[in-house]
Each structure stands twice: as C-alpha cells, then as structure tokens.
Design a protein around this motif. Structure first.
Motif, PDB file in Angstrom:
ATOM      1  N   UNK A   1       0.805  -1.222   0.000  1.00 61.31           N
ATOM      2  CA  UNK A   1       0.000   0.000   0.000  1.00 61.31           C
ATOM      3  C   UNK A   1       0.836   1.269   0.000  1.00 61.31           C
ATOM      4  N   UNK A   2       2.004   1.212   0.634  1.00 59.82           N
ATOM      5  CA  UNK A   2       2.859   2.396   0.719  1.00 59.82           C
ATOM      6  C   UNK A   2       3.788   2.551  -0.484  1.00 59.82           C
ATOM      7  N   UNK A   3       4.145   1.445  -1.110  1.00 57.40           N
ATOM      8  CA  UNK A   3       5.170   1.484  -2.143  1.00 57.40           C
ATOM      9  C   UNK A   3       4.692   2.025  -3.482  1.00 57.40           C
ATOM     10  N   UNK A   4       3.470   1.664  -3.877  1.00 58.69           N
ATOM     11  CA  UNK A   4       3.009   2.003  -5.218  1.00 58.69           C
ATOM     12  C   UNK A   4       2.023   3.163  -5.223  1.00 58.69           C
ATOM     13  N   UNK A   5       2.076   3.961  -6.278  1.00 55.60           N
ATOM     14  CA  UNK A   5       1.090   5.022  -6.484  1.00 55.60           C
ATOM     15  C   UNK A   5      -0.269   4.381  -6.724  1.00 55.60           C
ATOM     16  N   UNK A   6      -1.297   5.071  -6.307  1.00 52.16           N
ATOM     17  CA  UNK A   6      -2.658   4.555  -6.454  1.00 52.16           C
ATOM     18  C   UNK A   6      -3.047   4.461  -7.928  1.00 52.16           C
ATOM     19  N   UNK A   7      -3.976   3.528  -8.225  1.00 51.27           N
ATOM     20  CA  UNK A   7      -4.526   3.488  -9.578  1.00 51.27           C
ATOM     21  C   UNK A   7      -5.128   4.845  -9.924  1.00 51.27           C
ATOM     22  N   UNK A   8      -5.054   5.293 -11.146  1.00 49.41           N
ATOM     23  CA  UNK A   8      -4.659   4.557 -12.342  1.00 49.41           C
ATOM     24  C   UNK A   8      -3.169   4.596 -12.659  1.00 49.41           C
ATOM     25  N   UNK A   9      -2.347   5.312 -11.866  1.00 43.14           N
ATOM     26  CA  UNK A   9      -0.907   5.355 -12.174  1.00 43.14           C
ATOM     27  C   UNK A   9      -0.305   3.959 -12.100  1.00 43.14           C
ATOM     28  N   UNK A  10      -0.647   3.195 -11.085  1.00 40.05           N
ATOM     29  CA  UNK A  10      -0.321   1.773 -11.007  1.00 40.05           C
ATOM     30  C   UNK A  10      -1.608   1.031 -11.314  1.00 40.05           C
ATOM     31  N   UNK A  11      -1.515  -0.089 -11.972  1.00 43.11           N
ATOM     32  CA  UNK A  11      -2.719  -0.891 -12.200  1.00 43.11           C
ATOM     33  C   UNK A  11      -2.339  -2.346 -12.392  1.00 43.11           C
ATOM     34  N   UNK A  12      -3.301  -3.202 -12.170  1.00 45.18           N
ATOM     35  CA  UNK A  12      -3.110  -4.627 -12.374  1.00 45.18           C
ATOM     36  C   UNK A  12      -4.394  -5.210 -12.941  1.00 45.18           C
ATOM     37  N   UNK A  13      -4.234  -6.273 -13.714  1.00 45.28           N
ATOM     38  CA  UNK A  13      -5.405  -6.945 -14.286  1.00 45.28           C
ATOM     39  C   UNK A  13      -5.115  -8.427 -14.427  1.00 45.28           C
ATOM     40  N   UNK A  14      -6.179  -9.203 -14.369  1.00 45.75           N
ATOM     41  CA  UNK A  14      -6.071 -10.642 -14.588  1.00 45.75           C
ATOM     42  C   UNK A  14      -6.054 -10.893 -16.083  1.00 45.75           C
ATOM     43  N   UNK A  15      -5.183 -11.785 -16.501  1.00 43.99           N
ATOM     44  CA  UNK A  15      -5.112 -12.203 -17.900  1.00 43.99           C
ATOM     45  C   UNK A  15      -5.679 -13.619 -17.948  1.00 43.99           C
ATOM     46  N   UNK A  16      -6.799 -13.799 -18.622  1.00 43.61           N
ATOM     47  CA  UNK A  16      -7.436 -15.111 -18.659  1.00 43.61           C
ATOM     48  C   UNK A  16      -8.350 -15.301 -17.468  1.00 43.61           C
ATOM     49  N   UNK A  17      -8.549 -16.551 -17.097  1.00 40.87           N
ATOM     50  CA  UNK A  17      -9.467 -16.890 -16.011  1.00 40.87           C
ATOM     51  C   UNK A  17      -8.714 -17.179 -14.719  1.00 40.87           C
ATOM     52  N   UNK A  18      -9.434 -17.065 -13.609  1.00 47.17           N
ATOM     53  CA  UNK A  18      -8.924 -17.504 -12.316  1.00 47.17           C
ATOM     54  C   UNK A  18      -9.280 -18.980 -12.212  1.00 47.17           C
ATOM     55  N   UNK A  19      -8.279 -19.838 -12.020  1.00 47.92           N
ATOM     56  CA  UNK A  19      -8.576 -21.265 -11.847  1.00 47.92           C
ATOM     57  C   UNK A  19      -8.532 -21.576 -10.363  1.00 47.92           C
ATOM     58  N   UNK A  20      -9.411 -22.470  -9.935  1.00 47.05           N
ATOM     59  CA  UNK A  20      -9.532 -22.753  -8.515  1.00 47.05           C
ATOM     60  C   UNK A  20      -9.785 -24.234  -8.277  1.00 47.05           C
ATOM     61  N   UNK A  21      -9.199 -24.722  -7.201  1.00 45.41           N
ATOM     62  CA  UNK A  21      -9.435 -26.091  -6.748  1.00 45.41           C
ATOM     63  C   UNK A  21      -9.493 -26.062  -5.221  1.00 45.41           C
ATOM     64  N   UNK A  22      -9.652 -27.212  -4.611  1.00 43.85           N
ATOM     65  CA  UNK A  22      -9.662 -27.279  -3.154  1.00 43.85           C
ATOM     66  C   UNK A  22      -8.298 -26.933  -2.563  1.00 43.85           C
ATOM     67  N   UNK A  23      -7.222 -27.045  -3.366  1.00 43.76           N
ATOM     68  CA  UNK A  23      -5.879 -26.827  -2.832  1.00 43.76           C
ATOM     69  C   UNK A  23      -5.249 -25.494  -3.235  1.00 43.76           C
ATOM     70  N   UNK A  24      -5.727 -24.883  -4.339  1.00 45.58           N
ATOM     71  CA  UNK A  24      -5.085 -23.625  -4.761  1.00 45.58           C
ATOM     72  C   UNK A  24      -5.962 -22.810  -5.697  1.00 45.58           C
TER      73      UNK A  24
END
Length: 192
Positions: free
Chosen positions: A114-137
């Motif tokens: 929270x302290x290191x990066x400038x707030x969006x939109x200067x910094x941003x992140x996005x998921x590429x593709x789908x989030x995969x999920x199972x019981x372990x990860x």
C-alpha cells in the motif's frame, strides 16, 4: 541514462523498495527520500476496514468457485497487487507472501504494498485469462504496471502468475508471485 539512474536508485535502496517497506522499514524508504530532498511523499493509503480488518471472522470452507470470485473482486475492484487492499478474511493470519524479491508476513505485505506504489490509475493490475480454482489452490496470470512512490515515479511493467495455496480449512496460507522475467530484465523495462 535515465533508466540506468532509476535502476541504480532502486538497487541502492536494497533491491526493489518494496523489500524494505515489506520488512517493516516504512521509515527507511521515506528517510532515503528525505535525504534526496524530500521528494518521496509519505503516502500510506488507508485500507478500508472491511478489507484489512484482522479481527474480521475468517471465511473458512468456501468452495473453490466462491474463493475464486472473491480473488477476482480483489483484483478487479481493489487492485490488490498494487494497493495491498485484499479481503483479509480469506487469508490465514500466518499466511506468507513470496515474490521474486523476498518472503513477507500478511501485515507487512499489506502495509508495504500500500505504501510502495502510487494509487490506480498510475499503477494498475489486471487478470489475464481466467482464475482457476481447486480445493488446494487458486491460480491466475496478471499484467500490471507498477508506479513507485520514489523520486521521478518510475514505472515498471510486469507479467506473471500468482498461486494462492489453501490450507485444510480453505483459507489461503501461501501467496507465491512468479514473474515472467528475472529481476534484472524486469528493471530494464523501467520508464517514466
């Protein structure tokens, strides 16, 4: 030359500044900024209580689909990889966060990110593709631009994968961030 200067600046701060911040040395980077003429703003964003409250009830036993949906929200709405604003109730309090630099505790990762990066939109992140999920990860690929809260606000584009390991109760116990490029090649991408 400018890119080389920021790389030297970042390396002289003990690796990426995130390392010092995440190890609880928030004052360390700010002191370095003060030594550079006070160009570093003391920007520790406030994290909403619903997101970061350690005393909130833990959401154990969520299905993989439910947990994946919460991680998706943390990425899409909270931009948690650049803000530190994650849904703490899905993480075990002893969870560890490991990236290409170091391993951190939950509290230090939240505060440092929270302290290191400038707030969006200067910094941003996005998921590429789908989030995969199972019981372990839970797994997802990401694309982000990190705008650092250091003099000149250097930006570094970064891609990679996050693997969130679940414990027996379904809470996330480990966060592993794997970059597509090594540290040196990542720093070479710095721009302003």
């Amino acid at each position: 030359p400018a890119m080389l200067a920021v790389c030297i600046l970042l390396l002289n701060m003990g690796g990426l500044p995130r390392r010092a911040l995440l190890q609880g040395a928030t004052g360390g980077i700010l002191a370095r900024g003060a030594a550079l003429g006070g160009a570093v703003a003391a920007t520790t964003r406030s994290i909403p209580p619903a997101v970061a409250d350690a005393s909130a009830a833990k959401l154990t036993g969520l299905s993989p689909k439910e947990l994946a949906a919460m991680v998706q929200v943390d990425m899409d709405q909270n931009q948690f990889l650049v803000t530190g604003q994650l849904t703490r109730s899905i993480y075990d309090e002893s969870a560890t966060f490991k990236d290409e630099i170091d391993t951190y505790t939950l509290d230090k990762w939240i505060k440092g990110t929270g302290a290191l990066f400038s707030a969006p939109p200067r910094s941003f992140t996005e998921i590429v593709g789908d989030v995969s999920a199972s019981d372990s990860e839970i797994r997802f690929r990401f694309n982000e631009v990190l705008c650092f809260n250091v003099p000149l606000n250097p930006k570094i584009p970064l891609t990679g994968e996050v693997i969130l390991t679940r414990g027996d109760n379904g809470l996330i116990t480990k966060y592993l961030e794997i970059w597509d490029t090594n540290l040196a090649d990542t720093l070479k991408k710095t721009y302003f």
